[in-house]
Design a protein around this motif. Structure first.
Motif, PDB file in Angstrom:
ATOM      1  N   SER A  58       0.799  -1.224   0.000  1.00 27.31           N
ATOM      2  CA  SER A  58       0.000   0.000   0.000  1.00 27.31           C
ATOM      3  C   SER A  58       0.836   1.281   0.000  1.00 27.31           C
ATOM      4  O   SER A  58       0.302   2.356  -0.260  1.00 27.31           O
ATOM      5  CB  SER A  58      -0.950   0.015   1.204  1.00 27.31           C
ATOM      6  N   VAL A  59       2.139   1.162   0.280  1.00 32.82           N
ATOM      7  CA  VAL A  59       3.014   2.334   0.328  1.00 32.82           C
ATOM      8  C   VAL A  59       4.125   2.180  -0.700  1.00 32.82           C
ATOM      9  O   VAL A  59       4.870   1.206  -0.672  1.00 32.82           O
ATOM     10  CB  VAL A  59       3.617   2.534   1.733  1.00 32.82           C
ATOM     11  N   ALA A  60       4.194   3.137  -1.612  1.00 31.65           N
ATOM     12  CA  ALA A  60       5.235   3.139  -2.640  1.00 31.65           C
ATOM     13  C   ALA A  60       6.320   4.129  -2.259  1.00 31.65           C
ATOM     14  O   ALA A  60       6.125   4.992  -1.402  1.00 31.65           O
ATOM     15  CB  ALA A  60       4.639   3.519  -3.987  1.00 31.65           C
ATOM     16  N   GLU A  61       7.467   4.001  -2.912  1.00 28.25           N
ATOM     17  CA  GLU A  61       8.568   4.918  -2.665  1.00 28.25           C
ATOM     18  C   GLU A  61       9.056   5.523  -3.977  1.00 28.25           C
ATOM     19  O   GLU A  61       9.286   4.799  -4.945  1.00 28.25           O
ATOM     20  CB  GLU A  61       9.734   4.187  -2.002  1.00 28.25           C
ATOM     21  N   VAL A  62       9.192   6.831  -3.987  1.00 30.17           N
ATOM     22  CA  VAL A  62       9.898   7.507  -5.076  1.00 30.17           C
ATOM     23  C   VAL A  62      11.362   7.462  -4.652  1.00 30.17           C
ATOM     24  O   VAL A  62      11.778   8.183  -3.748  1.00 30.17           O
ATOM     25  CB  VAL A  62       9.397   8.953  -5.282  1.00 30.17           C
ATOM     26  N   SER A  63      12.115   6.564  -5.260  1.00 27.53           N
ATOM     27  CA  SER A  63      13.491   6.330  -4.811  1.00 27.53           C
ATOM     28  C   SER A  63      14.493   7.278  -5.444  1.00 27.53           C
ATOM     29  O   SER A  63      15.613   7.417  -4.950  1.00 27.53           O
ATOM     30  CB  SER A  63      13.890   4.875  -5.079  1.00 27.53           C
ATOM     31  N   ALA A  64      14.110   7.943  -6.519  1.00 25.58           N
ATOM     32  CA  ALA A  64      15.010   8.912  -7.151  1.00 25.58           C
ATOM     33  C   ALA A  64      14.211   9.840  -8.044  1.00 25.58           C
ATOM     34  O   ALA A  64      13.256   9.417  -8.694  1.00 25.58           O
ATOM     35  CB  ALA A  64      16.065   8.186  -7.989  1.00 25.58           C
ATOM     36  N   ILE A  65      14.600  11.088  -8.047  1.00 24.69           N
ATOM     37  CA  ILE A  65      14.131  12.044  -9.042  1.00 24.69           C
ATOM     38  C   ILE A  65      15.251  13.057  -9.213  1.00 24.69           C
ATOM     39  O   ILE A  65      15.683  13.694  -8.251  1.00 24.69           O
ATOM     40  CB  ILE A  65      12.776  12.710  -8.685  1.00 24.69           C
ATOM     41  N   TYR A  66      15.762  13.115 -10.414  1.00 23.32           N
ATOM     42  CA  TYR A  66      16.896  13.992 -10.716  1.00 23.32           C
ATOM     43  C   TYR A  66      16.666  14.693 -12.036  1.00 23.32           C
ATOM     44  O   TYR A  66      16.103  14.111 -12.964  1.00 23.32           O
ATOM     45  CB  TYR A  66      18.200  13.183 -10.801  1.00 23.32           C
ATOM     46  N   LEU A  67      17.139  15.935 -12.105  1.00 23.86           N
ATOM     47  CA  LEU A  67      17.055  16.740 -13.324  1.00 23.86           C
ATOM     48  C   LEU A  67      18.421  17.348 -13.607  1.00 23.86           C
ATOM     49  O   LEU A  67      19.182  17.627 -12.679  1.00 23.86           O
ATOM     50  CB  LEU A  67      16.065  17.888 -13.154  1.00 23.86           C
ATOM     51  N   VAL A  68      18.699  17.600 -14.871  1.00 24.48           N
ATOM     52  CA  VAL A  68      19.889  18.371 -15.194  1.00 24.48           C
ATOM     53  C   VAL A  68      19.624  19.807 -14.745  1.00 24.48           C
ATOM     54  O   VAL A  68      18.494  20.305 -14.843  1.00 24.48           O
ATOM     55  CB  VAL A  68      20.256  18.292 -16.692  1.00 24.48           C
ATOM     56  N   PRO A  69      20.626  20.481 -14.217  1.00 19.31           N
ATOM     57  CA  PRO A  69      20.408  21.843 -13.688  1.00 19.31           C
ATOM     58  C   PRO A  69      19.832  22.825 -14.707  1.00 19.31           C
ATOM     59  O   PRO A  69      19.128  23.760 -14.325  1.00 19.31           O
ATOM     60  CB  PRO A  69      21.809  22.279 -13.244  1.00 19.31           C
ATOM     61  N   GLU A  70      20.071  22.593 -15.974  1.00 19.92           N
ATOM     62  CA  GLU A  70      19.587  23.514 -16.992  1.00 19.92           C
ATOM     63  C   GLU A  70      18.062  23.611 -17.044  1.00 19.92           C
ATOM     64  O   GLU A  70      17.530  24.594 -17.570  1.00 19.92           O
ATOM     65  CB  GLU A  70      20.125  23.107 -18.379  1.00 19.92           C
ATOM     66  N   VAL A  71      17.344  22.619 -16.517  1.00 19.36           N
ATOM     67  CA  VAL A  71      15.877  22.672 -16.554  1.00 19.36           C
ATOM     68  C   VAL A  71      15.263  22.959 -15.187  1.00 19.36           C
ATOM     69  O   VAL A  71      14.042  22.961 -15.048  1.00 19.36           O
ATOM     70  CB  VAL A  71      15.263  21.380 -17.170  1.00 19.36           C
ATOM     71  N   TRP A  72      16.081  23.197 -14.168  1.00 16.91           N
ATOM     72  CA  TRP A  72      15.547  23.547 -12.856  1.00 16.91           C
ATOM     73  C   TRP A  72      14.670  24.785 -12.994  1.00 16.91           C
ATOM     74  O   TRP A  72      15.016  25.743 -13.673  1.00 16.91           O
ATOM     75  CB  TRP A  72      16.658  23.837 -11.865  1.00 16.91           C
ATOM     76  N   GLY A  73      13.513  24.761 -12.380  1.00 17.17           N
ATOM     77  CA  GLY A  73      12.619  25.907 -12.382  1.00 17.17           C
ATOM     78  C   GLY A  73      11.748  26.034 -13.622  1.00 17.17           C
ATOM     79  O   GLY A  73      10.963  26.970 -13.720  1.00 17.17           O
ATOM     80  N   ALA A  74      11.873  25.085 -14.552  1.00 13.64           N
ATOM     81  CA  ALA A  74      11.104  25.167 -15.805  1.00 13.64           C
ATOM     82  C   ALA A  74       9.847  24.300 -15.787  1.00 13.64           C
ATOM     83  O   ALA A  74       9.167  24.197 -16.807  1.00 13.64           O
ATOM     84  CB  ALA A  74      11.991  24.765 -16.987  1.00 13.64           C
ATOM     85  N   GLY A  75       9.539  23.661 -14.664  1.00 16.06           N
ATOM     86  CA  GLY A  75       8.341  22.832 -14.571  1.00 16.06           C
ATOM     87  C   GLY A  75       8.547  21.374 -14.942  1.00 16.06           C
ATOM     88  O   GLY A  75       7.632  20.563 -14.805  1.00 16.06           O
ATOM     89  N   VAL A  76       9.736  21.022 -15.388  1.00 11.93           N
ATOM     90  CA  VAL A  76      10.010  19.638 -15.797  1.00 11.93           C
ATOM     91  C   VAL A  76       9.913  18.699 -14.593  1.00 11.93           C
ATOM     92  O   VAL A  76       9.303  17.631 -14.678  1.00 11.93           O
ATOM     93  CB  VAL A  76      11.396  19.525 -16.475  1.00 11.93           C
ATOM     94  N   GLY A  77      10.477  19.098 -13.472  1.00 16.53           N
ATOM     95  CA  GLY A  77      10.430  18.260 -12.273  1.00 16.53           C
ATOM     96  C   GLY A  77       9.013  18.042 -11.780  1.00 16.53           C
ATOM     97  O   GLY A  77       8.644  16.937 -11.390  1.00 16.53           O
ATOM     98  N   GLY A  78       8.204  19.080 -11.799  1.00 13.14           N
ATOM     99  CA  GLY A  78       6.815  18.954 -11.375  1.00 13.14           C
ATOM    100  C   GLY A  78       6.032  18.005 -12.261  1.00 13.14           C
ATOM    101  O   GLY A  78       5.249  17.187 -11.773  1.00 13.14           O
ATOM    102  N   ARG A  79       6.245  18.109 -13.574  1.00 18.41           N
ATOM    103  CA  ARG A  79       5.552  17.206 -14.497  1.00 18.41           C
ATOM    104  C   ARG A  79       6.044  15.769 -14.328  1.00 18.41           C
ATOM    105  O   ARG A  79       5.247  14.826 -14.381  1.00 18.41           O
ATOM    106  CB  ARG A  79       5.726  17.682 -15.933  1.00 18.41           C
ATOM    107  N   LEU A  80       7.333  15.606 -14.090  1.00 23.53           N
ATOM    108  CA  LEU A  80       7.888  14.268 -13.883  1.00 23.53           C
ATOM    109  C   LEU A  80       7.335  13.645 -12.599  1.00 23.53           C
ATOM    110  O   LEU A  80       6.914  12.486 -12.590  1.00 23.53           O
ATOM    111  CB  LEU A  80       9.415  14.359 -13.841  1.00 23.53           C
ATOM    112  N   MET A  81       7.296  14.425 -11.523  1.00 29.75           N
ATOM    113  CA  MET A  81       6.748  13.915 -10.264  1.00 29.75           C
ATOM    114  C   MET A  81       5.264  13.607 -10.420  1.00 29.75           C
ATOM    115  O   MET A  81       4.782  12.581  -9.928  1.00 29.75           O
ATOM    116  CB  MET A  81       6.974  14.913  -9.128  1.00 29.75           C
ATOM    117  N   SER A  82       4.524  14.455 -11.124  1.00 25.35           N
ATOM    118  CA  SER A  82       3.094  14.195 -11.339  1.00 25.35           C
ATOM    119  C   SER A  82       2.886  12.888 -12.095  1.00 25.35           C
ATOM    120  O   SER A  82       1.991  12.110 -11.759  1.00 25.35           O
ATOM    121  CB  SER A  82       2.449  15.336 -12.119  1.00 25.35           C
ATOM    122  N   ALA A  83       3.708  12.640 -13.095  1.00 24.63           N
ATOM    123  CA  ALA A  83       3.599  11.394 -13.856  1.00 24.63           C
ATOM    124  C   ALA A  83       3.911  10.192 -12.974  1.00 24.63           C
ATOM    125  O   ALA A  83       3.238   9.155 -13.060  1.00 24.63           O
ATOM    126  CB  ALA A  83       4.513  11.425 -15.070  1.00 24.63           C
TER     127      ALA A  83
END
Length: 143
Positions: A58-83
């Motif tokens: 019943s409990v999952a783990e997000v074990s990693a989420i990483y982005l290249v610094p060039e896309v920080w703040g561009a919404g890519v991380g939020g869309r990736l986490m949402s997916a």
């Protein structure tokens, strides 16, 4: 985390771990990749919770989420986490957890903006020769 440690990390050092995870059958870890302009911009890995105090059914783990610094703040991380959260919800998980380095204020702000909250669990790791304290965050994968 000491900068010298980070500077010494290479993709080749992580290759055996990823080969094992992606080669599992059935695979327990799912990986999503974010692309920007045809290039890999980041990834998220997730699967059943691994902590002794959670039910992996019943409990999952997000074990990693990483982005290249060039896309920080561009919404890519939020869309990736949402997916990733959509995948966990579709798989029937009731809760999701992740671990973050206590002093990583940028990551903690990102998680908190996305509805993640510390759940009180803390772990200390000295396996790399220096102390590292991590805080566990939790949220529902459902929106």
């Amino acid at each position: 985390m000491p900068q010298a440690h980070l500077d010494g990390l290479t993709p080749a050092m992580r290759l055996p771990v990823w080969e094992r995870l992606l080669g599992e059958s059935p695979r327990r870890t799912e990986v999503l990749v974010a692309e920007v302009d045809g290039s890999v911009a980041g990834f998220a890995a997730f699967g059943p919770g691994r902590d002794d105090d959670v039910d992996p059914a019943s409990v999952a783990e997000v074990s990693a989420i990483y982005l290249v610094p060039e896309v920080w703040g561009a919404g890519v991380g939020g869309r990736l986490m949402s997916a990733a959260l959509d995948g966990l919800a579709a798989a029937g998980y009731e809760q999701a957890i992740l671990w973050v380095v206590e002093g990583n204020s940028r990551a903690r702000r990102f998680y908190e903006r996305g509805g993640w909250r510390p759940d009180g669990a803390v772990q200390r790791d000295e396996s790399d020769g220096f102390p590292l304290t991590e805080v566990r965050y939790r949220r529902s994968p459902h929106r």
